[in-house]
Design a protein around this motif. Structure first.
Motif, PDB file in Angstrom:
ATOM      1  N   MET A 171      26.157  23.010   6.616  1.00  0.00           N
ATOM      2  CA  MET A 171      25.173  22.505   5.658  1.00  0.00           C
ATOM      3  C   MET A 171      23.825  23.206   5.809  1.00  0.00           C
ATOM      4  SD  MET A 171      26.006  18.417   5.330  1.00  0.00           S
ATOM      5  CE  MET A 171      25.632  18.004   6.999  1.00  0.00           C
ATOM      6  N   ASN A 172      23.455  23.590   7.048  1.00  0.00           N
ATOM      7  CA  ASN A 172      22.172  24.252   7.271  1.00  0.00           C
ATOM      8  C   ASN A 172      22.344  25.256   8.409  1.00  0.00           C
ATOM      9  OD1 ASN A 172      19.567  25.083   7.596  1.00  0.00           O
ATOM     10  ND2 ASN A 172      18.760  23.089   8.237  1.00  0.00           N
ATOM     11  N   ALA A 173      22.699  26.481   8.065  1.00  0.00           N
ATOM     12  CA  ALA A 173      22.971  27.515   9.063  1.00  0.00           C
ATOM     13  C   ALA A 173      21.705  28.009   9.751  1.00  0.00           C
ATOM     14  CB  ALA A 173      23.699  28.686   8.411  1.00  0.00           C
ATOM     15  N   ALA A 174      20.533  27.592   9.301  1.00  0.00           N
ATOM     16  CA  ALA A 174      19.282  28.047   9.895  1.00  0.00           C
ATOM     17  C   ALA A 174      18.717  27.042  10.901  1.00  0.00           C
ATOM     18  CB  ALA A 174      18.255  28.308   8.789  1.00  0.00           C
ATOM     19  N   SER A 175      19.506  26.030  11.261  1.00  0.00           N
ATOM     20  CA  SER A 175      19.034  25.002  12.190  1.00  0.00           C
ATOM     21  C   SER A 175      19.344  25.407  13.628  1.00  0.00           C
ATOM     22  CB  SER A 175      19.695  23.657  11.872  1.00  0.00           C
ATOM     23  OG  SER A 175      19.359  22.707  12.859  1.00  0.00           O
ATOM     24  N   MET A 176      18.308  25.854  14.327  1.00  0.00           N
ATOM     25  CA  MET A 176      18.459  26.298  15.705  1.00  0.00           C
ATOM     26  C   MET A 176      18.955  25.160  16.597  1.00  0.00           C
ATOM     27  SD  MET A 176      16.741  26.388  19.027  1.00  0.00           S
ATOM     28  CE  MET A 176      15.426  25.356  18.574  1.00  0.00           C
ATOM     29  N   SER A 177      18.433  23.969  16.426  1.00  0.00           N
ATOM     30  CA  SER A 177      18.796  22.843  17.291  1.00  0.00           C
ATOM     31  C   SER A 177      20.277  22.459  17.156  1.00  0.00           C
ATOM     32  CB  SER A 177      17.907  21.639  17.006  1.00  0.00           C
ATOM     33  OG  SER A 177      18.073  21.208  15.679  1.00  0.00           O
ATOM     34  N   THR A 178      20.851  22.697  15.986  1.00  0.00           N
ATOM     35  CA  THR A 178      22.265  22.391  15.790  1.00  0.00           C
ATOM     36  C   THR A 178      23.129  23.337  16.614  1.00  0.00           C
ATOM     37  OG1 THR A 178      21.710  21.697  13.551  1.00  0.00           O
ATOM     38  CG2 THR A 178      24.027  21.941  14.045  1.00  0.00           C
TER      39      THR A 178
ATOM     40  N   LYS B 225      22.941  32.611  19.017  1.00  0.00           N
ATOM     41  CA  LYS B 225      22.555  32.399  17.614  1.00  0.00           C
ATOM     42  C   LYS B 225      21.271  31.576  17.542  1.00  0.00           C
ATOM     43  CE  LYS B 225      22.989  32.526  13.162  1.00  0.00           C
ATOM     44  NZ  LYS B 225      22.756  33.749  12.407  1.00  0.00           N
ATOM     45  N   ALA B 226      21.150  30.575  18.387  1.00  0.00           N
ATOM     46  CA  ALA B 226      19.935  29.754  18.411  1.00  0.00           C
ATOM     47  C   ALA B 226      18.730  30.608  18.790  1.00  0.00           C
ATOM     48  CB  ALA B 226      20.099  28.596  19.398  1.00  0.00           C
ATOM     49  N   ILE B 227      18.923  31.538  19.732  1.00  0.00           N
ATOM     50  CA  ILE B 227      17.837  32.430  20.142  1.00  0.00           C
ATOM     51  C   ILE B 227      17.464  33.386  19.014  1.00  0.00           C
ATOM     52  CG2 ILE B 227      17.263  34.343  21.716  1.00  0.00           C
ATOM     53  CD1 ILE B 227      18.917  32.737  23.867  1.00  0.00           C
ATOM     54  N   GLU B 228      18.457  33.842  18.258  1.00  0.00           N
ATOM     55  CA  GLU B 228      18.170  34.694  17.093  1.00  0.00           C
ATOM     56  C   GLU B 228      17.318  33.934  16.079  1.00  0.00           C
ATOM     57  OE1 GLU B 228      21.899  35.994  15.470  1.00  0.00           O
ATOM     58  OE2 GLU B 228      22.419  37.123  17.272  1.00  0.00           O
TER      59      GLU B 228
ATOM     60  N   LYS C  48      11.623  32.022  20.648  1.00  0.00           N
ATOM     61  CA  LYS C  48      10.673  31.391  21.574  1.00  0.00           C
ATOM     62  C   LYS C  48      11.192  30.051  22.093  1.00  0.00           C
ATOM     63  CE  LYS C  48       6.625  33.669  19.683  1.00  0.00           C
ATOM     64  NZ  LYS C  48       6.368  34.638  20.701  1.00  0.00           N
ATOM     65  N   SER C  49      12.482  29.823  21.960  1.00  0.00           N
ATOM     66  CA  SER C  49      13.070  28.562  22.419  1.00  0.00           C
ATOM     67  C   SER C  49      13.471  28.671  23.890  1.00  0.00           C
ATOM     68  CB  SER C  49      14.294  28.195  21.580  1.00  0.00           C
ATOM     69  OG  SER C  49      14.960  27.085  22.163  1.00  0.00           O
ATOM     70  N   ALA C  50      12.659  28.074  24.746  1.00  0.00           N
ATOM     71  CA  ALA C  50      12.958  28.068  26.177  1.00  0.00           C
ATOM     72  C   ALA C  50      14.261  27.316  26.448  1.00  0.00           C
ATOM     73  CB  ALA C  50      11.814  27.437  26.950  1.00  0.00           C
ATOM     74  N   LEU C  51      14.505  26.265  25.672  1.00  0.00           N
ATOM     75  CA  LEU C  51      15.723  25.476  25.853  1.00  0.00           C
ATOM     76  C   LEU C  51      16.964  26.328  25.601  1.00  0.00           C
ATOM     77  CD1 LEU C  51      17.230  22.809  26.296  1.00  0.00           C
ATOM     78  CD2 LEU C  51      16.896  22.327  23.860  1.00  0.00           C
ATOM     79  N   ALA C  52      16.953  27.106  24.530  1.00  0.00           N
ATOM     80  CA  ALA C  52      18.112  27.942  24.205  1.00  0.00           C
ATOM     81  C   ALA C  52      18.359  28.975  25.304  1.00  0.00           C
ATOM     82  CB  ALA C  52      17.914  28.622  22.851  1.00  0.00           C
TER      83      ALA C  52
END
Length: 169
Positions: free
Chosen positions: A13-20, A43-46, A50-54
Motif C-alpha cells: 500500500m505504501n512502498a515508501a514507508s521506511m518504518s514498515t 531498503k529502509a536505509i535507502e 539517517k535512520s540509526a534504527l535501520a
C-alpha cells in the motif's frame, strides 16, 4: 508469519514507508531469516539514510549471519547518527574486541607454525618402594581426622563393628 504478511500488505500500500520495512525486518530477525532481514533493513536505509534504527537492526542481522565486519560498520554508523544509542556503541566495541582477539590468535598460530617443535622432555617417575616404614601413626600426625558418628542408640548399647581406615600417603 501473520505479522510478516501484514507488513507485506502495508508495503504494497505504501512502498515508501521506511518504518514498515524496519518492522518487517524485525519480524524476519525473530524468524532467523537473516537474508530477508538484511534486505528489508537495506531498503529502509535507502528510504532514510539517517535512520540509526535501520542501521542498528541491519547490524544485528549481519552479526547473526556471521558477517562481523559489516555488522561493526553498521553499529558504528548507527552510533554516529545517534550518539545516545549506547547499545550500538557497545556492540561495535564488542565486535572490535572480538576481531582483535581473533587477529592476535591467528598471529600466534602463524608464529607457532614457524617455530621448530621442541621434543618434550620426559622424566622417569621415581621408583615406587615395596614397603614404607612410617613408624607409629597417631591422631596427632593426621592432617585431617574423620571422627565416626554414632546414633544415640548405638552409643548407649556399645555396639561394635569393623572399622576401615583409608590412609593416603
Amino acid at each position: 508469519d501473520a505479522a510478516a504478511a501484514d507488513y507485506t500488505k502495508a508495503i504494497e500500500m505504501n512502498a515508501a514507508s521506511m518504518s514498515t520495512y524496519v518492522g518487517r525486518g524485525g519480524v524476519y530477525l525473530s524468524k532467523k531469516a537473516w537474508d530477508s532481514a538484511v534486505t528489508d533493513f537495506t531498503k529502509a536505509i535507502e528510504l532514510n539514510p539517517k535512520s540509526a534504527l535501520a542501521f542498528a537492526r541491519r547490524a544485528e542481522a549481519w552479526e547473526k549471519k556471521g558477517n562481523l565486519d559489516l555488522a561493526e560498520a553498521d553499529y558504528n554508523k548507527a552510533f554516529g547518527l545517534d550518539p545516545s544509542n549506547e547499545a550500538a556503541k557497545a556492540s561495535a566495541a564488542r565486535l572490535q574486541t572480538e576481531r582483535e582477539k581473533a587477529e592476535a590468535a591467528k598471529l600466534e598460530a602463524e608464529k607457532a607454525k614457524q617455530e621448530p617443535v621442541k621434543a618434550p622432555v620426559t622424566v622417569a617417575p621415581p621408583p615406587v618402594p615395596e614397603w614404607l616404614d612410617l613408624g607409629q601413626i597417631s591422631e596427632t600426625s593426621a592432617i585431617r581426622l574423620m571422627k565416626p558418628t554414632y546414633s544415640q542408640v548405638a552409643a548407649r548399647s556399645n555396639i561394635g563393628g569393623k572399622v576401615v581406615v583409608n590412609v593416603e600417603i
